[in-house]
Design a protein around this motif. Structure first.
Motif, PDB file in Angstrom:
ATOM      1  N   ASP A   8      48.189  35.439 -25.244  1.00 34.87           N
ATOM      2  CA  ASP A   8      46.959  35.677 -25.270  1.00 34.87           C
ATOM      3  C   ASP A   8      46.118  35.319 -26.632  1.00 34.87           C
ATOM      4  O   ASP A   8      46.292  36.145 -27.607  1.00 34.87           O
ATOM      5  N   VAL A   9      45.678  34.199 -26.806  1.00 33.04           N
ATOM      6  CA  VAL A   9      45.240  33.515 -28.178  1.00 33.04           C
ATOM      7  C   VAL A   9      43.949  33.108 -28.189  1.00 33.04           C
ATOM      8  O   VAL A   9      43.354  32.763 -26.938  1.00 33.04           O
ATOM      9  N   LYS A  18      50.017  25.703 -26.086  1.00 31.89           N
ATOM     10  CA  LYS A  18      50.521  25.294 -24.872  1.00 31.89           C
ATOM     11  C   LYS A  18      51.419  23.732 -24.979  1.00 31.89           C
ATOM     12  O   LYS A  18      52.299  23.792 -24.297  1.00 31.89           O
ATOM     13  N   LYS A  19      50.856  22.973 -25.801  1.00 31.87           N
ATOM     14  CA  LYS A  19      51.527  21.877 -26.053  1.00 31.87           C
ATOM     15  C   LYS A  19      52.892  22.050 -26.753  1.00 31.87           C
ATOM     16  O   LYS A  19      53.984  21.599 -26.508  1.00 31.87           O
ATOM     17  N   ASN A  30      48.376  29.730 -15.965  1.00 34.19           N
ATOM     18  CA  ASN A  30      47.832  29.999 -17.274  1.00 34.19           C
ATOM     19  C   ASN A  30      48.381  30.986 -18.483  1.00 34.19           C
ATOM     20  O   ASN A  30      48.661  32.274 -17.913  1.00 34.19           O
ATOM     21  N   SER A  31      48.747  30.678 -19.409  1.00 35.73           N
ATOM     22  CA  SER A  31      49.319  31.515 -20.525  1.00 35.73           C
ATOM     23  C   SER A  31      50.701  32.117 -20.263  1.00 35.73           C
ATOM     24  O   SER A  31      50.988  33.080 -20.751  1.00 35.73           O
ATOM     25  N   VAL A  32      51.418  31.493 -19.260  1.00 34.09           N
ATOM     26  CA  VAL A  32      52.533  31.821 -19.055  1.00 34.09           C
ATOM     27  C   VAL A  32      53.748  30.682 -19.040  1.00 34.09           C
ATOM     28  O   VAL A  32      53.454  29.772 -18.329  1.00 34.09           O
ATOM     29  N   MET A  59      47.966  37.417 -29.478  1.00 32.01           N
ATOM     30  CA  MET A  59      49.157  38.285 -29.052  1.00 32.01           C
ATOM     31  C   MET A  59      49.866  37.308 -28.413  1.00 32.01           C
ATOM     32  O   MET A  59      49.820  36.720 -27.398  1.00 32.01           O
ATOM     33  N   VAL A  60      51.570  37.306 -28.419  1.00 28.02           N
ATOM     34  CA  VAL A  60      52.415  36.700 -27.877  1.00 28.02           C
ATOM     35  C   VAL A  60      53.691  37.688 -27.516  1.00 28.02           C
ATOM     36  O   VAL A  60      53.994  38.253 -28.201  1.00 28.02           O
ATOM     37  N   VAL A  61      53.878  37.812 -26.092  1.00 28.30           N
ATOM     38  CA  VAL A  61      55.103  38.598 -25.819  1.00 28.30           C
ATOM     39  C   VAL A  61      56.145  37.703 -25.196  1.00 28.30           C
ATOM     40  O   VAL A  61      55.900  36.542 -24.434  1.00 28.30           O
TER      41      VAL A  61
END
Length: 87
Positions: A8-9, A18-19, A30-32, A59-61
């Protein structure tokens, strides 16, 4: 090992992260991202993420599993990744 990366950026950094992640993992939705990765590549991913995100705002998990066999994935709705099953 198998990893799932969820983020979630800020919208200004979404395309960059993403790239970057597409170089190592498979986009799921999206975002995974997820996929098999070596420990060395995981360290590169973590370093690359740190260079892209603002740790005060984003946040990145990263979920780590021994292999894709450890994952029981059930899809409800549209599978945006185009893959029906993790092999």
């Amino acid at each position: 090992m198998y990893v799932i990366v969820v983020y979630d950026v800020n919208v200004d950094r979404v395309n960059r992260i993403k790239k970057f992640l597409r170089r190592y993992l498979t986009w799921i939705q999206n975002s995974v991202f997820e996929g098999e990765i070596t420990p060395a590549d995981l360290e590169e991913v973590k370093m690359g993420i740190r260079e892209i995100i603002d740790e005060d705002e984003d946040m990145v998990v990263i979920y780590r599993l021994p292999s894709s066999k450890s994952l029981n994935r059930e899809i409800m709705g549209v599978d945006k990744s185009g893959s029906e099953e993790i092999i």
